[in-house]
Design a protein around this motif. Structure first.
Motif, PDB file in Angstrom:
ATOM      1  N   ALA A  23     -16.563  34.260 -50.920  1.00 60.61           N
ATOM      2  CA  ALA A  23     -15.622  33.321 -51.505  1.00 60.61           C
ATOM      3  C   ALA A  23     -14.383  33.975 -52.190  1.00 60.61           C
ATOM      4  CB  ALA A  23     -16.369  32.765 -52.620  1.00 60.61           C
ATOM      5  N   LYS A  24     -14.724  35.151 -52.626  1.00 64.51           N
ATOM      6  CA  LYS A  24     -13.576  35.911 -53.066  1.00 64.51           C
ATOM      7  C   LYS A  24     -12.283  36.239 -51.909  1.00 64.51           C
ATOM      8  CE  LYS A  24     -15.326  38.378 -57.067  1.00 64.51           C
ATOM      9  NZ  LYS A  24     -15.369  39.705 -57.772  1.00 64.51           N
ATOM     10  N   TRP A  25     -13.008  36.597 -50.678  1.00 62.30           N
ATOM     11  CA  TRP A  25     -12.153  37.160 -49.342  1.00 62.30           C
ATOM     12  C   TRP A  25     -11.493  35.641 -49.097  1.00 62.30           C
ATOM     13  CZ3 TRP A  25      -9.615  39.796 -46.966  1.00 62.30           C
ATOM     14  CH2 TRP A  25      -9.346  39.764 -45.303  1.00 62.30           C
ATOM     15  N   GLN A  26     -12.123  34.525 -49.169  1.00 65.27           N
ATOM     16  CA  GLN A  26     -11.586  33.154 -48.847  1.00 65.27           C
ATOM     17  C   GLN A  26     -10.184  32.771 -49.613  1.00 65.27           C
ATOM     18  OE1 GLN A  26     -15.026  30.945 -48.974  1.00 65.27           O
ATOM     19  NE2 GLN A  26     -15.157  30.575 -46.780  1.00 65.27           N
ATOM     20  N   ARG A  27     -10.373  33.153 -51.091  1.00 62.72           N
ATOM     21  CA  ARG A  27      -9.485  32.845 -52.190  1.00 62.72           C
ATOM     22  C   ARG A  27      -8.232  34.042 -51.928  1.00 62.72           C
ATOM     23  NH1 ARG A  27     -13.939  31.976 -55.084  1.00 62.72           N
ATOM     24  NH2 ARG A  27     -14.036  33.743 -56.150  1.00 62.72           N
ATOM     25  N   LYS A  28      -8.808  35.247 -51.218  1.00 57.99           N
ATOM     26  CA  LYS A  28      -7.684  36.226 -50.969  1.00 57.99           C
ATOM     27  C   LYS A  28      -6.774  35.601 -50.108  1.00 57.99           C
ATOM     28  CE  LYS A  28      -6.936  40.954 -50.142  1.00 57.99           C
ATOM     29  NZ  LYS A  28      -7.388  42.384 -50.065  1.00 57.99           N
ATOM     30  N   LEU A  29      -7.445  35.088 -48.940  1.00 57.16           N
ATOM     31  CA  LEU A  29      -6.561  34.383 -47.877  1.00 57.16           C
ATOM     32  C   LEU A  29      -5.791  33.379 -48.308  1.00 57.16           C
ATOM     33  CD1 LEU A  29      -9.277  34.930 -45.015  1.00 57.16           C
ATOM     34  CD2 LEU A  29      -7.172  36.430 -45.409  1.00 57.16           C
ATOM     35  N   GLY A  30      -6.162  32.589 -49.240  1.00 55.46           N
ATOM     36  CA  GLY A  30      -5.157  31.673 -49.896  1.00 55.46           C
ATOM     37  C   GLY A  30      -6.036  30.191 -49.815  1.00 55.46           C
ATOM     38  N   TYR A  31      -7.303  30.297 -49.192  1.00 60.87           N
ATOM     39  CA  TYR A  31      -7.986  28.960 -49.258  1.00 60.87           C
ATOM     40  C   TYR A  31      -8.507  28.513 -50.653  1.00 60.87           C
ATOM     41  CZ  TYR A  31      -9.009  29.760 -44.332  1.00 60.87           C
ATOM     42  OH  TYR A  31      -8.749  30.191 -43.050  1.00 60.87           O
ATOM     43  N   THR A  32      -8.618  27.308 -51.060  1.00 61.11           N
ATOM     44  CA  THR A  32      -9.045  26.868 -52.422  1.00 61.11           C
ATOM     45  C   THR A  32      -9.951  25.853 -52.120  1.00 61.11           C
ATOM     46  OG1 THR A  32      -7.260  25.006 -52.121  1.00 61.11           O
ATOM     47  CG2 THR A  32      -6.708  27.166 -53.139  1.00 61.11           C
ATOM     48  N   GLY A  33     -10.612  25.392 -53.225  1.00 55.57           N
ATOM     49  CA  GLY A  33     -11.570  24.228 -53.091  1.00 55.57           C
ATOM     50  C   GLY A  33     -12.817  24.279 -52.345  1.00 55.57           C
ATOM     51  N   THR A  34     -13.092  23.381 -51.495  1.00 54.71           N
ATOM     52  CA  THR A  34     -14.196  23.493 -50.591  1.00 54.71           C
ATOM     53  C   THR A  34     -14.157  24.411 -49.650  1.00 54.71           C
ATOM     54  OG1 THR A  34     -13.412  21.592 -49.593  1.00 54.71           O
ATOM     55  CG2 THR A  34     -15.424  21.155 -51.168  1.00 54.71           C
ATOM     56  N   ASP A  35     -12.793  24.937 -49.049  1.00 53.70           N
ATOM     57  CA  ASP A  35     -12.667  25.600 -48.112  1.00 53.70           C
ATOM     58  C   ASP A  35     -12.771  26.964 -48.546  1.00 53.70           C
ATOM     59  OD1 ASP A  35     -11.980  23.763 -46.106  1.00 53.70           O
ATOM     60  OD2 ASP A  35      -9.699  23.745 -46.929  1.00 53.70           O
ATOM     61  N   ALA A  36     -12.927  27.443 -49.909  1.00 55.27           N
ATOM     62  CA  ALA A  36     -13.486  28.693 -50.304  1.00 55.27           C
ATOM     63  C   ALA A  36     -14.660  28.655 -50.920  1.00 55.27           C
ATOM     64  CB  ALA A  36     -12.306  29.164 -51.430  1.00 55.27           C
ATOM     65  N   ASP A  37     -15.743  28.194 -50.339  1.00 53.65           N
ATOM     66  CA  ASP A  37     -17.172  28.055 -50.754  1.00 53.65           C
ATOM     67  C   ASP A  37     -18.018  29.203 -50.627  1.00 53.65           C
ATOM     68  OD1 ASP A  37     -17.486  27.731 -48.122  1.00 53.65           O
ATOM     69  OD2 ASP A  37     -18.180  25.575 -48.341  1.00 53.65           O
ATOM     70  N   GLY A  38     -17.428  30.044 -49.902  1.00 50.68           N
ATOM     71  CA  GLY A  38     -18.410  31.403 -49.650  1.00 50.68           C
ATOM     72  C   GLY A  38     -19.098  31.260 -48.317  1.00 50.68           C
ATOM     73  N   TRP A  39     -18.937  30.177 -47.493  1.00 53.69           N
ATOM     74  CA  TRP A  39     -19.730  29.946 -46.171  1.00 53.69           C
ATOM     75  C   TRP A  39     -18.652  30.349 -45.206  1.00 53.69           C
ATOM     76  CZ3 TRP A  39     -24.532  30.201 -46.365  1.00 53.69           C
ATOM     77  CH2 TRP A  39     -25.371  29.579 -47.166  1.00 53.69           C
ATOM     78  N   PRO A  40     -18.709  31.592 -44.374  1.00 53.07           N
ATOM     79  CA  PRO A  40     -17.762  32.135 -43.391  1.00 53.07           C
ATOM     80  C   PRO A  40     -17.428  30.671 -42.485  1.00 53.07           C
ATOM     81  CG  PRO A  40     -19.632  33.658 -43.723  1.00 53.07           C
ATOM     82  CD  PRO A  40     -20.189  32.393 -44.322  1.00 53.07           C
ATOM     83  N   GLY A  41     -16.230  30.991 -41.889  1.00 54.10           N
ATOM     84  CA  GLY A  41     -15.508  30.182 -41.145  1.00 54.10           C
ATOM     85  C   GLY A  41     -15.123  31.205 -39.990  1.00 54.10           C
ATOM     86  N   THR A  42     -14.525  30.593 -38.959  1.00 52.36           N
ATOM     87  CA  THR A  42     -14.075  31.439 -37.583  1.00 52.36           C
ATOM     88  C   THR A  42     -12.742  32.081 -38.206  1.00 52.36           C
ATOM     89  OG1 THR A  42     -14.922  30.099 -36.042  1.00 52.36           O
ATOM     90  CG2 THR A  42     -13.250  31.307 -35.471  1.00 52.36           C
TER      91      THR A  42
END
Length: 295
Positions: A264-283
């Motif tokens: 989830a920290k990595w997703q937020r680092k990429l600029g994702y927010t909300g449910t797009d930064a829930d810690g479950w990997p996406g492609t």
């Protein structure tokens, strides 16, 4: 729930999956966004066209009808397996459907409820592919076309980290429609599941194969099963290297809540927010992490 793919991202995902793509003039800005929301998106909807002839079908889906302006989908899948892109954004393809079906799709349940209500705007929530077929139960579905439907659906599922349960037929959305006719959605979802599990996107070597510098995305479902794997360890080390560690001890090989918090920290680092930064990997986020391939 996800932010719709940009035009560039959609083309890249389709081509990476091995889809033959034709981009029709103006498709990137051709939409019905002025009439309602486009997104968050929750799935892919499959239709048949009740038409014959690719050129006429593409023209109809691009321009629409007097009573229903185009685009009537995002892509037309022809008999030869070519995907013709005709719209980007809100398209007039799904119409009103059942909120319970949408909830089941969001939850990626293996069984959908029977649609009973026409209460929810599906044009907001679904990518739409119109597949060239008369829909009379006699017009054949060539293997090239079924393969393209599988690949196009898998491409979008990979991009959003969805499973095949996020792909539904129009007839599963509303009781007022019968499409697609000629194959079952269960059989299509089985094909999509197999493709996602194989990691068979074009240009992505299989895990451990010669020349596989980075680990291909194992699929969203793989992580939700809390695997024990060297892939998890390699992922954790990359997350730590990117300054996204939530680990109290060394990562892996067992997937834990610490892995999810780190991701989830990595997703937020990429600029994702909300449910797009829930810690479950996406492609997309997985590919950006560049996890070394397991040997």
């Amino acid at each position: 729930m996800a932010t719709p793919l940009s035009a560039d991202a959609l083309v890249a995902a389709l081509k990476k999956e091995g889809v033959t793509v034709v981009e029709h003039a103006g498709w990137r800005t051709h939409n019905r966004n002025a009439k309602g929301a486009w997104g968050p998106v929750n799935g892919v909807m499959i239709h048949h066209t009740v038409t014959s002839g690719t050129a006429a079908t593409v023209s109809l889906c691009y321009n629409g009808r007097s009573d229903l302006p185009g685009p009537l989908c995002h892509g037309v899948i022809a008999k030869d397996g070519t995907v013709h892109l005709v719209g980007n954004g809100r398209a007039n393809h799904a119409g009103l459907g059942d909120a319970d079906v949408l909830a089941a799709t969001v939850a990626e349940r293996s069984t959908l409820p029977s649609p009973r209500r026409q209460s929810t705007d599906g044009n907001t929530h679904f990518y739409g592919f119109e597949c060239e077929n008369l829909g009379d139960g006699r017009d054949p579905w060539p293997e090239a076309q079924l393969t393209a439907i599988t690949k196009a659906s898998a491409a979008i599922c990979r991009a959003h980290g969805w499973s095949a349960a996020s792909v539904i037929g129009h007839k599963e959305w509303t009781s007022t429609k019968i499409d697609p006719v000629g194959f079952t959605m269960a059989s299509l979802r089985t094909r999509i599941t197999s493709r996602l599990a194989s990691g068979a996107s074009a240009g992505s070597p299989s895990p451990g194969s010669p020349g596989a510098a980075h680990q291909p995305f194992p699929g969203a479902d793989w992580f939700r099963k809390k695997p024990k794997s060297a892939i998890v360890t390699a992922m954790g080390k990359r997350l730590a290297a990117e300054g996204c560690s939530a680990y109290s001890s060394g990562p892996g090989p067992q997937w834990t809540d610490a892995d999810r918090a780190s991701y989830a920290k990595w997703q937020r680092k990429l600029g994702y927010t909300g449910t797009d930064a829930d810690g479950w990997p996406g492609t997309t986020s997985w590919n950006a992490l560049k996890v070394p391939a397991s040997r």
